[in-house]
Design a protein around this motif. Structure first.
Motif, PDB file in Angstrom:
ATOM      1  N   PHE A   1       0.826  -1.216   0.000  1.00  0.00           N
ATOM      2  CA  PHE A   1       0.000   0.000   0.000  1.00  0.00           C
ATOM      3  C   PHE A   1       0.852   1.254   0.000  1.00  0.00           C
ATOM      4  O   PHE A   1       1.915   1.244   0.625  1.00  0.00           O
ATOM      5  CB  PHE A   1      -0.941  -0.001   1.221  1.00  0.00           C
ATOM      6  CG  PHE A   1      -2.027  -1.026   1.092  1.00  0.00           C
ATOM      7  CD1 PHE A   1      -3.159  -0.757   0.336  1.00  0.00           C
ATOM      8  CD2 PHE A   1      -1.907  -2.270   1.699  1.00  0.00           C
ATOM      9  CE1 PHE A   1      -4.164  -1.712   0.208  1.00  0.00           C
ATOM     10  CE2 PHE A   1      -2.901  -3.225   1.560  1.00  0.00           C
ATOM     11  CZ  PHE A   1      -4.030  -2.951   0.821  1.00  0.00           C
ATOM     12  N   PRO A   2       0.411   2.358  -0.583  1.00  0.00           N
ATOM     13  CA  PRO A   2      -0.794   2.464  -1.401  1.00  0.00           C
ATOM     14  C   PRO A   2      -0.682   1.611  -2.665  1.00  0.00           C
ATOM     15  O   PRO A   2       0.390   1.521  -3.251  1.00  0.00           O
ATOM     16  CB  PRO A   2      -0.869   3.950  -1.742  1.00  0.00           C
ATOM     17  CG  PRO A   2       0.523   4.459  -1.570  1.00  0.00           C
ATOM     18  CD  PRO A   2       1.168   3.603  -0.529  1.00  0.00           C
TER      19      PRO A   2
ATOM     20  N   ASP B   1      -5.899   3.247  -0.365  1.00  0.00           N
ATOM     21  CA  ASP B   1      -4.991   4.063   0.440  1.00  0.00           C
ATOM     22  C   ASP B   1      -4.225   3.269   1.488  1.00  0.00           C
ATOM     23  O   ASP B   1      -3.069   3.559   1.765  1.00  0.00           O
ATOM     24  CB  ASP B   1      -5.751   5.250   1.067  1.00  0.00           C
ATOM     25  CG  ASP B   1      -6.869   4.840   2.030  1.00  0.00           C
ATOM     26  OD1 ASP B   1      -7.090   3.633   2.259  1.00  0.00           O
ATOM     27  OD2 ASP B   1      -7.528   5.754   2.560  1.00  0.00           O
ATOM     28  N   SER B   2      -4.859   2.284   2.105  1.00  0.00           N
ATOM     29  CA  SER B   2      -4.162   1.543   3.152  1.00  0.00           C
ATOM     30  C   SER B   2      -4.874   0.234   3.402  1.00  0.00           C
ATOM     31  O   SER B   2      -6.055   0.089   3.076  1.00  0.00           O
ATOM     32  CB  SER B   2      -4.140   2.361   4.456  1.00  0.00           C
ATOM     33  OG  SER B   2      -5.456   2.600   4.885  1.00  0.00           O
TER      34      SER B   2
END
Ligand code: FES
Ligand code: FES
Lengths: 827, 173
Positions: free
Chosen positions: A414-415, A425-426
């Motif tokens: 991630f990202p 995003d995570s």
């Protein structure tokens, strides 16, 4: 004027605590004001005459008897009202250029297209008089064939909208790299295919819809009260549909008793009450009956899914191909055609999948229109990939937990830019899954299962798991634009520190049970150093909150809540300038802690925020160029979606003899980033899980071949009651969203997105040693029995559609009895 | 027909149509809108009130059947500015979200506790779930409702939440 005491101790930070809800005392003492609670003197009551046929030409309507009935003021047919509409009913999602959006008006004129389609309305002095008169409206129908089967609808043997000339609304492809997908399947060591049905569901909020429109005593304005999730959108759409000035319409959503997407809508009855109140200059109100709610409020789901997975020898997925048929119902409501598109991005689930293709065909049928229902496309997508992963595990010969482990997008990736082009995003899927498996005692459950299988018996243990991503924080406006959605995804917030030091927040997000007032107060309390009790939150009224995008898609906190936090930051910036001026210090040397500004290096100087607010109010001595009052307005358009995730695990017992499924244990580990109020988070997850579990085990909007809804009331439609659902055990991890300053992600739909696949995976797992690989939702005793029959080589023939209906609608106390009756009939 | 009912301790009379339901007497004639209507099939329990101490679905009782009886609605549960323990338990255990089922839940749950106490039984989780079978909630998944009822039955309440509520014993005219 006295300033309220600032909170000076950092240990009193309220975000992250289980603060009790500010909303509750009123709701608990009967002081909640739902739309139908409003006392409106002189109001006319509206009742709707609805088609009893799924598809019929209206040959004549005789309103004379109804008009003569006591208390009746007016009866209108579609033709009578035609002049009131400047435009047809709003539809905000033209997913393809050539998509058909057929004519759709609040009252149909010549053809009824689903059971419940409005054909006339009655206005009377009392609700009883209006309802009585509905039965006296004499409508002549010329019945036409119903179409309730998606494949049959696509043959166009019966066309529902002559103007479209076809029942195909659109075909939408997520075109990525068709060649890569083909290559993945050519080179695959393993492929599996899943055929899944997402049965239609009734959203069934406990408060039915209610509308009241009141003309203002002066001028031509109107106030529209509605049990809606979207007062702001409704206001714009009402103006467009009625050809009125937006300035003349105020929309208020009082207390709203649940929505789950079904009140994310612009409904015929809202347009009718408004148009008729405007025409007659009298208040007009309408309250939906529960059976009308089943017929005339949007339905959810309604998809036929085909998903193919290609994998290498180790079970690492190399390609996914999805084809959908999506049931639009008889008309396109506000965002009907876009629901499958929202799901399209999640068919790769939480897995690192390099090649993907998706195609969806929207189909008109003679049933109630579908639209957003809790999760809106995403539970459907998660179901397909998570059932697919279980099929793949079996094909490869590894444990379902292991096949997932081999495919997760790992924490260090991630990202992560998905094959669909979206950036996640995570995430920390391996970890969330491990917590869930440990909490459930996965290894022990597998051991128990092996032992019980050895011993034989007819009560089988099944273990199911599902990992999911949720796409929350709808949405970056530019992304919505790329999908042809005709509105933005921003949210607005105003924060005003009043002269007393109390704080007023105006939010565009419109709660219907999610506790926004409490959460927003907590955010403000920590930012500005006041007590949450000193924060007042205004919302759900377009006069006090003129800008907003409302509440749906778990967007309130990651968009609306972040807007509140950003507005607080702006208030602080301004206050800092004023405080610096007053304390004759440089703004750069000021620090704010617990609501008090101090000056670095001058320990004797301090000024509470509340004192600054008072100075900003008197404006006697402000720095040059600084306007009076501490007010900031922020419109926040998120740069990305937020991506909550998690893993659910459950254990079920399936009784082979009765077909009864009992959920023995349910564990959910959800990661929604930073939690503002863990108590509210847990409540949202609990409710969400039960809605997903209900799709898996109980609920289905069954139609017969003539297009009659068979489960049209709470007596027949199995909304689970307390004894039907298991206690749930929740765990969580916290992976803050890097996208926003609060690190929040959203959680309203997480439970629903994870639950249906978890439960069905468990039910199939319970019977897998009997050869069962498929289970039609809901896993009712009948469907369990059919699956067992199919696995044994029988086909369950002799069971009619009615048989299925009977079981789906059976008394919740006696599922096994009705199954035995069906078995009797079949043998 | 003239019916006289003691509602939350105050005697009220009204001239009603014979087909008027108790829930509509309360909501429309007496202005007590805390009791909600969620269905038309006696299925949801949103309209639950106490009729002579028993919990009933007020959409299933004719107003005339209640003649001479005493009715308690959600508005009559709080006293002297303090919530009823069941209300407090719901608040402390997050047993409500949208609040629409809540008045009916509180009325059903408080009657359930009195009933069980009268029979000398103790309430366990399964008994709470069975006891609330007639009351549907779409928001909470029931878990926190069950926790609230158990907490109330066991007297496990906080030291008052400091929440003052308006006393609503007086029926608005
Ligand atoms: S309104 Fe009385 S049970 Fe539903
Ligand atoms: S709290 Fe919404 S229905 Fe129960």
């Amino acid at each position: 004027m006295t300033a309220t005491e600032p909170r000076t101790d950092e240990a009193t930070k309220v975000t992250g605590t289980r603060l009790l809800r500010k909303e509750d005392p009123a709701l608990l003492t009967g002081e909640g004001r739902y739309t139908d609670d409003l006392q409106i003197p002189g109001a006319l009551h509206m009742s709707v005459v609805r088609s009893p046929f799924a598809h019929a030409r209206i040959t004549s309507i005789d309103t004379a008897d109804a008009l003569a009935s006591p208390g009746v003021v007016a009866v209108y047919t579609g033709a009578d009202l035609a002049d009131l509409w400047a435009d047809q009913m709003p539809m905000a999602w033209q997913v393809t250029e050539d998509m058909h959006n057929p004519p759709h008006f609040p009252v149909t004129q010549d053809t009824a297209r689903y059971v419940g389609d409005a054909v006339a309305v009655v206005l009377a002095e009392s609700s009883v008089a209006a309802r009585d008169a509905v039965d006296l409206v004499d409508v002549d129908y010329d019945p036409l064939p119903a179409v309730v089967d998606l494949e049959a609808a696509l043959t166009d043997e019966v066309v529902i909208h002559e103007s479209a000339g076809t029942n195909k609304a659109y075909t939408w492809d997520l075109e990525i790299d068709e060649a890569a997908v083909a290559k993945a399947f050519d080179e695959a060591a393993h492929t599996v295919t899943g055929h899944f049905v997402q049965q239609r569901l009734l959203p069934m909020p406990m408060e039915p819809r209610a509308v009241a429109c009141v003309p203002e005593p002066f001028g031509g304005g109107l106030t529209l009260y509605s049990a809606t999730q979207i007062p702001h959108i409704l206001k714009v759409m009402t103006a467009v549909t009625l050809g009125m000035s937006e300035a003349d319409i105020r929309v208020v959503a009082p207390s709203v008793g649940g929505g789950f997407g079904s009140k994310l809508e612009v409904y015929a009855e809202e347009m009718l009450c408004t148009a008729l109140a405007h025409k007659l200059r009298r208040p007009v109100r309408w309250l939906e009956e529960r059976s009308e709610n089943a017929q005339a409020t949007i339905h959810g789901r309604g998809q036929i899914q085909e998903i193919d997975l290609a994998a290498d020898a180790d079970g690492k997925v190399t390609g996914v191909r999805v084809r959908l048929l999506a049931d639009m119902g008889a008309y396109l409501q506000l965002i009907t055609p876009g629901i499958p598109l929202l799901g399209s991005f999640l068919y790769c689930g939480v897995y690192d999948i390099p090649a993907f293709s998706f195609t969806c065909t929207g189909v008109f049928t003679t049933m109630t229109p579908t639209d957003a229902y809790r999760g809106a496309g995403r539970p459907e997508a998660t179901y397909a990939i998570e059932r697919g992963m279980d099929l793949l595990a079996r094909e490869v010969g590894v444990d379902p937990a292991e096949i997932r482990r081999r495919n997760y997008i790992t924490h260090d990736q991630f990202p992560y830019t998905a094959v669909t082009g979206l950036e996640y995003d995570s995430g920390n899927h391996e970890s969330a899954a491990q917590i869930a498996l440990d909490m459930a005692g996965y290894d022990d459950l597998r051991a128990e299962q092996a032992k019980r299988r050895e011993e034989g018996g007819t009560r089988h243990l099944g273990i199911g798991m599902s990992s999911y991503f949720e796409m929350c924080g709808l949405a970056p406006s530019r992304v919505l634009a790329s999908l042809n959605y005709s509105a933005g995804g921003w949210e607005s917030a105003t924060v005003r520190m009043m002269p007393t030091g109390k704080v007023q927040v105006v939010s565009g997000a419109t709660p219907h049970g999610q506790g926004h007032e409490t959460s927003w107060s907590m955010i403000v309390a920590d930012k500005l150093g006041v007590s949450p009790d000193d924060v007042e939150v205004l919302h759900s009224d377009t006069n006090t909150s003129p800008h907003g995008m409302d509440t749906y898609g778990s967007r309130s906190l990651p968009v609306g809540g972040v807007a509140v936090a950003l507005a607080c930051d702006q208030v602080i910036d301004k206050a800092k300038q004023i405080a610096a001026h007053q304390m004759e210090a440089s703004a750069d040397d000021l620090e704010l802690s617990g609501g008090v500004f101090t000056v670095r290096g001058s320990p004797d100087k301090e000024m509470p925020m509340a004192a600054v607010a008072f100075e900003a109010f008197t404006a006697h001595d402000l720095p040059d160029g600084v306007e009076p009052n501490l007010t900031a307005q922020v419109t926040y358009d998120p740069p990305n979606f937020s991506w909550p995730f998690g893993t659910h695990v459950c254990a079920v017992e399936v009784d082979e003899e009765t077909g009864a499924v009992e959920v023995r244990d349910y564990v959910a580990v959800d990661d929604c980033g930073t939690q503002i109020n863990p108590m509210i988070v847990e409540g949202q997850v609990h409710g969400g899980i039960v809605q997903g579990l209900a799709q898996a085990l109980f609920e289905e909007a069954v139609y017969d071949a003539d297009g009659n809804l068979q489960a049209g009331s709470l007596a027949e439609y199995l909304v689970p009651a307390a004894p039907d659902v298991p206690p749930m055990r929740l765990g969580h991890s916290v992976t803050p969203s890097p996208t926003n300053s609060l690190g929040v992600k959203g959680v309203g739909e997480a439970g629903t997105i994870g639950a249906a696949s978890t439960v069905i995976n468990a039910v199939v797992d319970a019977l897998s040693h009997k050869g069962v690989t498929e289970m039609r939702m809901p896993a009712s005793p009948l469907h369990v029995w059919e699956a067992l029959q199919a696995a044994r080589g029988g086909d369950g023939e002799g069971l009619t559609a009615e048989g299925a209906t009977d079981t789906a609608g059976a008394d919740r106390d006696a599922p096994s009895d009705s199954l035995q009756a069906d078995q009797g009939g079949a043998s | 027909m003239l019916v006289t009912v003691t509602v939350n301790g105050v005697e009220r009379s009204a001239d009603v149509e014979p087909r008027l339901l108790l829930v509509h007497l309360l909501r429309e004639v007496l202005g007590l809108t805390g009791t909600n209507v969620g269905c038309d099939t006696t299925s949801c329990g949103a309209c639950t009130v106490h009729l002579d101490g028993q919990s009933v679905k007020s959409c299933t009782v004719l107003a005339v059947q209640a003649d001479g009886s005493s009715v308690t609605t959600i508005e009559g549960m709080a006293h002297d500015g303090e919530m009823h323990p069941m209300q407090q338990a719901f608040m402390e255990n997050h047993g409500l979200q949208c609040g629409y089922c809540t008045p009916g839940m509180v009325m059903a749950a408080s009657a359930l506790i009195s009933e069980v106490e009268a029979e000398g039984r103790t309430l366990d989780e399964a008994a709470v779930r069975e006891g609330l079978e007639g009351n549907l909630c779409r928001c909470t998944g029931y878990q926190n409702i069950v926790s609230a009822v158990l907490a109330c039955a066991r007297g496990e309440l906080g030291d008052g939440t400091g929440v003052q509520v308006r006393d609503r014993q007086e029926v608005p005219a």
